[in-house]
Each structure stands twice: as C-alpha cells, then as structure tokens.
Write a protein that holds these residues in place. Structure first.
Motif, short mmCIF file in Angstrom:
data_model
loop_
_atom_site.label_atom_id
_atom_site.label_comp_id
_atom_site.label_asym_id
_atom_site.label_seq_id
_atom_site.Cartn_x
_atom_site.Cartn_y
_atom_site.Cartn_z
N LYS A 465 -40.17 -3.14 -79.32
CA LYS A 465 -40.23 -2.14 -80.40
C LYS A 465 -40.79 -2.78 -81.68
N ARG A 466 -40.31 -4.00 -81.97
CA ARG A 466 -40.77 -4.69 -83.17
C ARG A 466 -42.26 -5.06 -83.09
N ARG A 468 -44.36 -3.00 -81.89
CA ARG A 468 -44.93 -1.65 -81.84
C ARG A 468 -45.42 -1.27 -80.43
N SER A 491 -52.64 -6.79 -82.36
CA SER A 491 -51.39 -6.61 -83.08
C SER A 491 -51.51 -7.09 -84.51
#
Ligand code: ADP
Length: 492
Positions: A465-466, A468, A491
């Motif tokens: 999640k961190r 994305r 990223s």
C-alpha cells in the motif's frame, strides 16, 4: 369546565376507546333503556304520535346499536339490542291491536332482531379487530422502545431532515449530554466532533452523510470533546431508512464508546512493542554465539549428532528472530514508524534471490520462476523482499509436498505484476479480504495444523500500500491460490 367537557367527550367518543379492549355492558344497557323510556314518554305519551314513535324507534335505535357496538364491542352492541327488542315487544303488547296485526308486528320484531344482531356482530367484531391491531402495534412500539433503551449502545434516530426523533439513554451517557427531541443533529453540533484530529462540521457527520446519499456508513471511527472536557473515542454506524417507494424517511445511527477498547489495544501494542524490543537484543547475541559455536564444532568436533542438534537450534533461533522482527514491524506499522528506503533495483533478480533462499527450506516442493519480463522498480528492496518471502513461505506452508510453486513477473500498464501460485489448500471466498487483516488466520485456532500468527499478509499489504500498489488473492478451495501484488514501475 373545558377539562370536564374534554372528559365527557373522551368518555363518549368511540375513537378514544380504540385499543382499550374493555367490553363493558353497563353503559349500553342503561343508556339504551334511558332512550327507550325517553322515546316512549316523548313521542307516545306527551305528543301522542304513533308513526313518529315507530320511525324514531327504528332510526334512533339503529344509530344507538351501531354506536355501542363501535364503542363497547360485540357485548355492548348486544346489550343495546336486548333493550331495544324488549322495548319493541313492550310496544307490540302495550298497544291495542288485532291478533293478525300482532303476529305481523312480532314477525317484524323478529326480522329487526336478526338485523340488529347482525349489525352488532359486524360493527362490534370490526372494533375488536381494530383493538387487537392497535394493541399489537402499541406492544411492538413499547418492545422496540425498551430494546432501544436497554441496548448497551447509543442509538439516535432522526427524521429525513436530520432532526432527532429518538435518542436512548446510552447515547446521552456517551455524549455526556441531553439530546432533545427535534434537535437538528445534521445541521448543528451538540459537541465538537473530530476526524483525523480535525474538527468537522456536523453536515459531514454520519447522519448528514447517510441522509444525503442513502448509503450506510459502517465502523467510522472518530472522537468528540465532551462538554466536561473529556475526549471520547467513538465508533459510528449509520443507515438511512427508506420507505416502500425507496424515499428516505429517517436515519438511524449507532454510537459506541471505544475509548476503553482503544486504551487496551494501545496497552497491548505497547506491550508487544516492548517485549519484542527486549527479545531482539538477546536473540541477536544468541545467534552470534551460535555461529561461533558452530564454527568451533566444525573445526574440532566430528560428532554428527551434535552438529545436527546445533543446526536445529540455529534454525529455531532464526524462526524466533523472524517472528520478533514481524512483531516489531506490526507495531511500527501501527504507530506509522515503519520507514522505507527506496532505491532502483531489478525485481527479477530479487525474486530469484528469494527463491534461492527459500528453496533450501523445502526438499519436496519446487519453487520455479515461469516466463517473466525484466522489470526495474524504484522501491524499498528489503521490504519488497519481505513481501516476496512471505508469499513464497505461505505457498510452501499451505500446499502439499511434491507440488510446485511458481512465481511470475509481468508488466501491466505502468505497473509490475508479481504472482505467486501454489496448488495448496486455497482460501475460502469469505476469507479473501480478511486474511490481509492484522493477526487474522483463516484456519481455526483449535486445529493448529499450520503454525503462525497471522502477521505476514498484514505486513505485506501495508508495505505494498505504501508503494501505491495493490495486493490480493485469487483462489479455489483445495485447488490452490495465486497471490498477486503490483508495484508502480516508475515509483515516485
Ligand atoms: P500466518 O501464515 O502466520 O498465519 P499470514 O498473514 O501470512 O499469517 O496469513 C494469514 C492467513 O492466510 C493464514 O493463516 C492462512 O490461513 C491464509 N493463507 C495465507 N497464504 C495462504 C496460501 N498460500 N494458501 C492458503 N491459505 C493461505
């Protein structure tokens, strides 16, 4: 005076007696008798008019029987019929007439008796049905109200404008104040409500929101500063209530005071955090000494059994260290203290490294990398390896011996898609989301076939999640599972 009038009106009005279920006969008996005497005196004795007397004797008494059946039920109606028919018989026998006339009159009385009884049964029966309905409705209302009052949760019900219709005692206790009926809860604030530490406008509150879009809101956590200055943590649920045509007519919300629950949770987290920190240091030393011991043994002792024992101790120490490090990660995630160091690296290389490392832990299962695309990502290498290791370890753990585990890396738009496929026990449909929750294990605790604490997938999800990305599972029970995660190729 006015009160007395109201009292008389209430006593006489049949509507006021609906639902009472009191079927007394005194009033119908005496009043019908009173009217019969009145009718006799007025029309027959004072004004002497037999035809007026007979018209009134029918019209007035039909009205009276209807009235009493409606006011006092079937019993009241019949009481009125008995007096009426007795009066009719009195008329028949007290007036001079021929035998044939009298027989005719008696036939008429019999006909009227049947008609009046029919009237009393129909109207009285209807009244009694309505009484039952009113009583059931009232009981239901009382039951519902007492359930709402007794609930250990705060319940607030508003109309479609967000004005309070009902608020139980518990809700007033939790919010630390009286909630007046009619209070415009969706527009004004009773107390200061916060969300993510920011004070929020009441129109953003759960009631206002559910009334606006009709969608239920579940498990929203927020806090309030009560009038007495106390900070109370709340869990809120709200739902709009629709009528049969789908129009919103009200909203109900459930308020839970979770201050204590959160305090306990924090205490537990603090304990786990401290305990894992305390365990980490001696474990690191233990591992160092073990390495030292092993190298000494390798050089000097040729005892195979002792060597095997040492390898086992090292394996178990490693497992313990992994567990402690997972525990630390969970608490760091809880407190937002998990840091990420991003760098550019080749995802395929990392996957191969992880496979190599884990292949040594299993003799029977083969971990293979199927046709993949070369992908470079900018991410935290250590943390992404942690995800890969967790997914592959799970695949080993939850699938039978002699089955293959395959890993694949592909491009999907501007994302890298990684999949880890096994032919194991699979994940039930209703567990697919839950297994990513903290400390959740799909297998029941009483059949502890698979050791673990349910932290791996939670940590993996937070890491992805961190970055994305997304993580999910596709699976069929007893056939196998494929765990997927994505990472942005470029990223930030
Ligand atoms: P743990 O494995 O320590 O229990 P995880 O967070 O890694 O914790 O996994 C959570 C739960 O998800 C497991 O208890 C298991 O029930 C289920 N699970 C995870 N991976 C798989 C898999 N490959 N096949 C079947 N079930 C799995």
């Amino acid at each position: 005076m006015c009160m007395a009038m109201k009292g008389v009106f209430k006593y006489l009005s049949p509507i006021a007696h609906l639902g009472e279920k009191k079927y007394t006969i005194q009033f119908p008996l005496f009043f019908t008798l009173f009217l019969a005497i009145g009718n006799e005196l007025l029309t027959n004795r004072l004004i002497y008019n037999p035809s007026l007397n007979s018209i009134l004797a029918i019209v007035v008494f039909i009205a009276l029987i209807t009235y009493f059946s409606f006011r006092n039920g079937i019993r009241g109606g019949i009481a009125s019929v008995v007096i009426t028919i007795s009066y009719y018989l009195y008329i028949v026998f007290s007036r001079p007439s021929s035998l044939s006339d009298r027989i005719l009159q008696l036939e008429m009385v019999l006909l009227l008796t049947i008609l009046y009884l029919f009237l009393a049964f129909i109207v009285g029966g209807l009244k009694q049905i309505v009484d039952n309905l009113v009583e059931t409705e009232a009981n239901e209302k009382i039951r519902l109200q007492s359930i709402i009052q007794q609930l250990p949760l705060g319940v607030v019900i508003t109309d479609d404008q967000g004005n309070v219709i009902k608020a139980n005692k518990k809700s007033e206790q939790i919010l630390g104040m009286k909630i007046p009926i009619g209070f415009p809860l969706a527009q004004k604030t009773l107390i200061d409500t916060f969300q993510n530490e920011k004070r929020i406008n009441p129109t953003r509150g759960v009631i206002a929101q559910t009334l606006r879009n009709g969608k239920p809101i579940s498990q929203r956590e927020t806090f309030i500063i009560r009038k007495d200055g106390k900070k109370v943590l709340l869990r809120l649920n709200a739902a709009a209530i629709h009528n049969r045509h789908g129009k919103i007519i009200a909203a109900a919300s459930i308020i839970q005071d979770i201050t204590l629950e959160k305090e306990n949770e924090k205490r537990k987290d603090d304990f786990v955090n401290i305990a894992s920190h305390e365990l980490k240091t001696p474990l690191t030393s233990m591992k160092l000494y073990l390495d030292l011991l092993q190298s000494r043994y390798d050089q000097r002792v040729q005892d195979r059994k002792t060597k095997e024992l040492l390898t086992s101790v090292k394996y178990q120490t490693n497992r313990l260290q992994e567990l402690v490090s997972d525990l630390l990660d969970v608490t760091r995630l809880q407190t937002g203290k998990l840091t990420y160091n991003k760098e550019e690296f080749n995802l395929n290389q990392l996957a191969l490294e992880s496979i190599r490392q884990l292949q040594t832990t299993t003799n029977h299962q083969k971990i293979i990398m199927t046709k993949s695309e070369e992908i470079t990502v900018i991410a935290d290498r250590f943390r992404i390896q942690q995800v890969l290791i967790n997914l592959i370890t799970n695949a080993i753990k939850y699938s039978p011996e002699n089955s293959n585990i395959s890993l694949q890396i592909k491009k999907k738009g501007d994302m890298a898609l990684v999949s880890v496929k096994d032919k194991g026990i699979g994940v039930a449909k209703d567990q697919k989301k839950k297994i990513f929750e903290r400390l959740y294990q799909a297998a029941t605790t009483d059949d502890k076939k698979f050791p673990g604490l349910g932290m791996g997938l939670y940590i993996s999800k937070q890491i992805i999640k961190r970055h994305r990305g997304k993580i999910w599972v596709e699976s069929q029970e007893q056939k196998g599972s494929t765990f997927y995660f994505t990472l942005p190729i470029k990223s930030a």
